[in-house]
Write an enzyme that holds these catalytic residues in place. Structure first.
Site, mmCIF file in Angstrom:
data_model
loop_
_atom_site.group_PDB
_atom_site.id
_atom_site.type_symbol
_atom_site.label_atom_id
_atom_site.label_comp_id
_atom_site.label_asym_id
_atom_site.label_seq_id
_atom_site.Cartn_x
_atom_site.Cartn_y
_atom_site.Cartn_z
ATOM 1 N N GLN A 191 4.704 -2.410 5.370
ATOM 2 C CA GLN A 191 3.681 -1.639 6.082
ATOM 3 C C GLN A 191 2.533 -2.520 6.522
ATOM 4 O O GLN A 191 1.968 -2.335 7.603
ATOM 5 C CB GLN A 191 3.165 -0.508 5.180
ATOM 6 C CG GLN A 191 2.234 0.467 5.876
ATOM 7 C CD GLN A 191 0.777 0.028 5.897
ATOM 8 O OE1 GLN A 191 0.328 -0.695 5.005
ATOM 9 N NE2 GLN A 191 0.041 0.434 6.909
ATOM 10 N N GLU A 200 2.988 -4.004 9.948
ATOM 11 C CA GLU A 200 2.659 -3.098 11.050
ATOM 12 C C GLU A 200 1.153 -2.907 11.160
ATOM 13 O O GLU A 200 0.602 -2.817 12.270
ATOM 14 C CB GLU A 200 3.365 -1.755 10.851
ATOM 15 C CG GLU A 200 4.875 -1.856 10.936
ATOM 16 C CD GLU A 200 5.554 -0.499 10.970
ATOM 17 O OE1 GLU A 200 4.873 0.521 10.755
ATOM 18 O OE2 GLU A 200 6.781 -0.472 11.210
ATOM 19 N N GLU A 201 0.470 -2.827 10.007
ATOM 20 C CA GLU A 201 -0.985 -2.695 10.039
ATOM 21 C C GLU A 201 -1.637 -3.898 10.712
ATOM 22 O O GLU A 201 -2.592 -3.758 11.478
ATOM 23 C CB GLU A 201 -1.521 -2.548 8.611
ATOM 24 C CG GLU A 201 -3.043 -2.408 8.547
ATOM 25 C CD GLU A 201 -3.545 -2.245 7.119
ATOM 26 O OE1 GLU A 201 -4.728 -2.541 6.885
ATOM 27 O OE2 GLU A 201 -2.761 -1.821 6.251
ATOM 28 N N ARG A 202 -1.118 -5.079 10.440
ATOM 29 C CA ARG A 202 -1.686 -6.290 11.038
ATOM 30 C C ARG A 202 -1.420 -6.352 12.539
ATOM 31 O O ARG A 202 -2.265 -6.790 13.306
ATOM 32 C CB ARG A 202 -1.133 -7.523 10.307
ATOM 33 C CG ARG A 202 -1.727 -7.653 8.905
ATOM 34 C CD ARG A 202 -0.945 -8.575 8.000
ATOM 35 N NE ARG A 202 -1.487 -8.486 6.629
ATOM 36 C CZ ARG A 202 -0.871 -8.909 5.545
ATOM 37 N NH1 ARG A 202 0.343 -9.477 5.647
ATOM 38 N NH2 ARG A 202 -1.433 -8.791 4.360
ATOM 39 N N GLY A 219 -3.872 -4.045 13.954
ATOM 40 C CA GLY A 219 -5.212 -4.630 13.915
ATOM 41 C C GLY A 219 -5.465 -5.576 15.071
ATOM 42 O O GLY A 219 -6.538 -5.563 15.687
#
Length: 267
Positions: free
Chosen positions: A122, A125-127, A130
């Site tokens: 996860q 995907e968050e990075r 961002g």
């Protein structure tokens, strides 16, 4: 917009080091009983539910964790305080304690013991998100700075006409396009099923540093006005400083990149 969620990973002594979390979810009959705390939880005061990473059994720290869907209105969940932040003030950030919070075992996400692996996936995907979300903000910042410096005059000419200003803005715009190309390459490979840990770590690292570089340079060109809270540049300067910290600090990105390059010293 009907449901607000939050991510419960970080703790006071386990930020970038997610393997070191102490919060436990112990299986008792058909339930999990949760005890511990979480820190730096974005939207914690607003959230309807939390995606909680907790230790669900003994064993190696990368294999003893699980992800749980935790409703946030249950007895035993204590919202301790809203953290007063330098930037990103449009969202609350919470410190939260759990005292014998009970949830059904069916709220387990995926398989027990796989939570750390799920969370690391996860984070990729968050990075990516961002980096992608920062691109448009940085574009706006450069455009706003061009508009301001083309109208604001000093010594008989617009500030933008000074070579040090328009050359610097051109350089920053070039850096931004290079970051965009790296992100697009990483996302394209990811959508085709490839491991993009190295590339997205590079993009996250570069994005955090570019956020600081662009916002600092643009604020300088706004002069004294840039140091006030009356203009967008000062907010972006404060808000984007988080990119080098949240979702994995720059130093963690460097560690990951070195690991994939095979250049970390052997323990």
């Amino acid at each position: 917009g009907d449901i607000v969620a939050c991510l419960g990973v970080s703790e006071s002594e386990a930020g970038s080091d997610a393997a070191n979390i102490k919060t436990k979810a112990v299986r008792k009959g058909d339930d999990y009983v949760i005890n511990g705390s979480k820190m730096w939880i974005t939207s914690g005061f607003q959230a309807d539910w939390m995606c909680l990473l907790a230790n669900t059994k003994d064993g190696p720290p990368h294999k003893n964790k699980s992800l749980l869907c935790l409703p946030m209105k249950l007895p035993g969940i204590h919202l301790a305080k809203k953290i007063d932040k330098l930037g990103m003030r449009a969202s609350d950030t919470a410190e939260i304690f759990f005292e014998n919070v009970r949830i059904p075992s069916k709220y387990l996400i995926g398989e027990e013991g796989m939570g750390f692996k799920y969370q690391m996936l996860q984070f990729q995907e968050e990075r990516m998100w961002g980096v992608a979300s920062s691109l448009s903000v940085l574009e706006i910042l450069i455009k706003e700075t061009i508009d301001y410096t083309s109208q604001r005059k000093t010594f008989g000419q617009p500030i933008l006409h000074n070579q040090i200003v328009h050359f610097r803005l051109a350089e920053l715009a070039t850096e931004l396009e290079l970051l965009r190309a790296l992100l697009y390459e990483a996302v394209g490979l990811y959508l085709r099923g490839n491991d993009v840990t190295k590339l997205i770590s590079m993009a996250k690292l570069k994005c955090g540093r570019l956020c600081r570089e662009i916002s600092d340079s643009c604020l300088q060109f706004w002069g004294g006005m840039g140091y006030t809270n009356e203009v967008l540049v000062s907010r972006i300067y404060r808000d984007l400083r988080l990119v080098s910290i949240g979702g994995g600090a720059d130093e963690i990105m460097l560690y990951i990149i070195c690991k994939h390059m095979g250049i970390l010293p052997q323990k």
